[in-house]
Design a protein around this motif. Structure first.
Motif, PDB file in Angstrom:
ATOM      1  N   LEU A   1      77.281  46.472  -1.736  1.00 25.00           N
ATOM      2  CA  LEU A   1      78.433  47.535  -1.029  1.00 25.00           C
ATOM      3  C   LEU A   1      77.547  48.306   0.478  1.00 25.00           C
ATOM      4  O   LEU A   1      77.480  48.144   1.093  1.00 25.00           O
TER       5      LEU A   1
ATOM      6  N   TRP B   1      87.626  49.668   0.833  1.00 20.25           N
ATOM      7  CA  TRP B   1      86.040  49.285   2.323  1.00 20.25           C
ATOM      8  C   TRP B   1      87.133  48.908   3.080  1.00 20.25           C
ATOM      9  O   TRP B   1      87.311  48.531   4.709  1.00 20.25           O
TER      10      TRP B   1
ATOM     11  N   LEU C   1      81.747  53.053   1.330  1.00 17.06           N
ATOM     12  CA  LEU C   1      80.850  52.245   0.442  1.00 17.06           C
ATOM     13  C   LEU C   1      80.183  53.991  -0.169  1.00 17.06           C
ATOM     14  O   LEU C   1      78.773  53.372  -1.056  1.00 17.06           O
TER      15      LEU C   1
ATOM     16  N   ALA D   1      84.757  48.073  -2.867  1.00 19.71           N
ATOM     17  CA  ALA D   1      85.089  47.151  -1.539  1.00 19.71           C
ATOM     18  C   ALA D   1      85.989  46.623  -0.994  1.00 19.71           C
ATOM     19  O   ALA D   1      86.272  46.517  -0.026  1.00 19.71           O
TER      20      ALA D   1
ATOM     21  N   ARG E   1      83.306  54.334   6.299  1.00 19.56           N
ATOM     22  CA  ARG E   1      82.429  53.806   5.552  1.00 19.56           C
ATOM     23  C   ARG E   1      82.197  55.139   3.936  1.00 19.56           C
ATOM     24  O   ARG E   1      81.428  54.914   3.175  1.00 19.56           O
TER      25      ARG E   1
END
Length: 458
Positions: A130, A67, A76, A64, A73
């Protein structure tokens, strides 16, 4: 440590709640109490899995944060994939290898894999977090907040499946507020109701159905009466066992000023399979809807595609409960029934409410037999016996009053969470009655071996 145990109810829970209120004015102190109590609660099951729980939580936090810094992305997707890989490795790899070996005529020695308690539940929590980050529906939380969310002991092992935005903001509020005494009273009453469901009903009903299903697993087909009695007893046992756990979890959280989502709403009063899934394990149903069914296309596509979406979603729901052909078949049967319900509604067909209720109950009952059976052949023996292939056979009616009481409560009584939170008003007589009931249940627990909640195996 079991919720329905004397050590938990008489020692662990009072100490944790008391300490939580003693430091109620400090957010950090409350957080330390929750995290410490939750890790102790989980570690008392098996300390070997505590580093695993913390490691997986830390990994998801790092994903997390990565990101949050890069907005790529890929972080994730890697996080979701890693969570699924962990779930697959612990829960499904040995089963799939065994199935392949069986198909090839080889003997497979089961791997010595021990499933971490609550794995499916807290993996789902992390995946939803997520995914919500990618959808812009979540923010990157502090590590302590994330650990508190994941490990919160009332819902850690068997749910309800709580989302980050439902739980983390509530931790900021002190439990010392205008609703403190109402939360303690209503929460305690919910714990008592859940305990009565588990100890008074579910465990007693288990003694009725378990021997029959065990005999079917061993190759013995019961008579018609015994098979139907076992099926009905298990249908009621499963409901009161899991809804009892949910009541206790929601009640304990409420005693700490935290509201968890409802998980059951009188499911055996459903008038269709779709209505059943709106009432049964509601937090799992919405997870499957929001993170599987809708991303597949949901009902925004052609009827044939929608039917496939439902089958895939419910097939995964079956496998989520366990690695086995019975679980997969159970999920696919519910998926097929949901597809039929959708087609029925599109055609504008209708049947009476009573007939619809009876058909729904019969379908749920028969599919619970598949769910409970140890194997497909055992399920076949049970269903065949219920169809009368083995004749009437001998039937011993154990605990008839408990069976009748459980049936009445399941079919007529209100949903316990709604009843306690919306209908019950505090009175001295209610407090006295609740206290006496608690004492009786504590003595009842001490007089029999402890029975884990059924959902602990999932």
């Amino acid at each position: 440590m079991l919720f329905a145990s004397q050590s938990f109810l008489l020692v662990f829970l009072p100490l944790v709640v008391g300490l939580y209120y003693a430091v109620a004015d400090s957010r950090r102190a409350r957080q330390a109490v929750v995290i410490g109590a939750s890790l102790l609660f989980y570690g008392l099951w098996d300390w070997r899995f505590l580093p695993f729980l913390l490691g997986l939580t830390g990994f998801n936090q790092m994903v997390a944060m990565a990101w949050g810094r890069t907005r790529r992305r890929g972080w994730l997707w890697a996080g979701v994939g890693a969570n699924l890989l962990v779930l697959f490795g612990f829960k499904y790899a040995d089963w799939l290898v065994g199935a392949v070996c069986l198909a090839m005529g080889r003997v497979h020695a089961p791997w010595p894999v021990i499933l971490p308690l609550g794995l499916s539940f807290f993996v789902f929590q992390k995946i939803s977090y997520l995914v919500d980050l990618g959808r812009g529906q979540a923010r990157v939380y502090r590590l302590a907040d994330f650990v508190e969310f994941v490990t919160f002991f009332p819902q850690l092992v068997a749910g309800p499946i709580v989302r980050h935005n439902e739980l983390i903001p509530q931790f900021d509020a002190s439990p010392r507020n205008g609703r403190m005494w109402a939360n303690l009273g209503q929460g305690g009453l919910l714990v008592l109701v859940g305990l009565a469901k588990k100890v008074g009903l579910a465990d007693t009903l288990g003694s009725v159905c378990t021997p029959v299903f065990a005999a079917a697993a061993g190759g013995h087909a019961p008579g018609l009466g015994a098979a139907w009695l076992a099926a009905v007893a298990y249908m009621l046992q499963f409901y009161f066992d899991f809804s009892g756990y949910s009541d206790m979890a929601i009640g304990m959280a409420l005693m700490m000023g935290i509201r968890l989502p409802f998980n059951f709403n009188a499911p055996y009063r459903a008038v269709s399979v779709r209505d059943f899934w709106r009432r049964w394990h509601m937090t799992l149903s919405r997870f499957l809807r929001d993170y599987v069914y809708i991303p597949l296309g949901g009902n925004r596509c052609a009827p044939a595609r929608q039917a496939c979406n439902v089958l895939v979603t419910m097939g995964l729901a079956g496998l989520w409960h366990g690695a086995g052909w019975t679980f997969l078949l159970w999920g696919l049967l519910h998926g097929a029934a949901l597809a039929v319900v959708h087609a029925w509604d599109r055609a504008g067909l209708r049947i009476g409410r009573l007939a619809s209720h009876v058909l729904t109950l019969l379908f749920v009952l028969l599919t619970w037999v598949v769910f409970r059976a140890d194997s497909l052949p055992a399920a076949g023996r049970m269903l065949g016996a219920m169809a009368g292939t083995q004749g009437m056979g001998g039937m011993t009616l154990k605990h008839p009053l408990v069976l009748v009481l459980a049936g009445v409560v399941a079919l007529v009584g209100p949903a316990s969470q709604q009843a306690v939170l919306e209908r019950v008003r505090p009175t001295p007589w209610l407090a006295v009655g609740a206290g006496l009931a608690f004492v009786l249940l504590v003595f009842l627990m001490g007089g029999r071996p402890p029975e884990p909640f059924i959902y602990f195996q999932f």
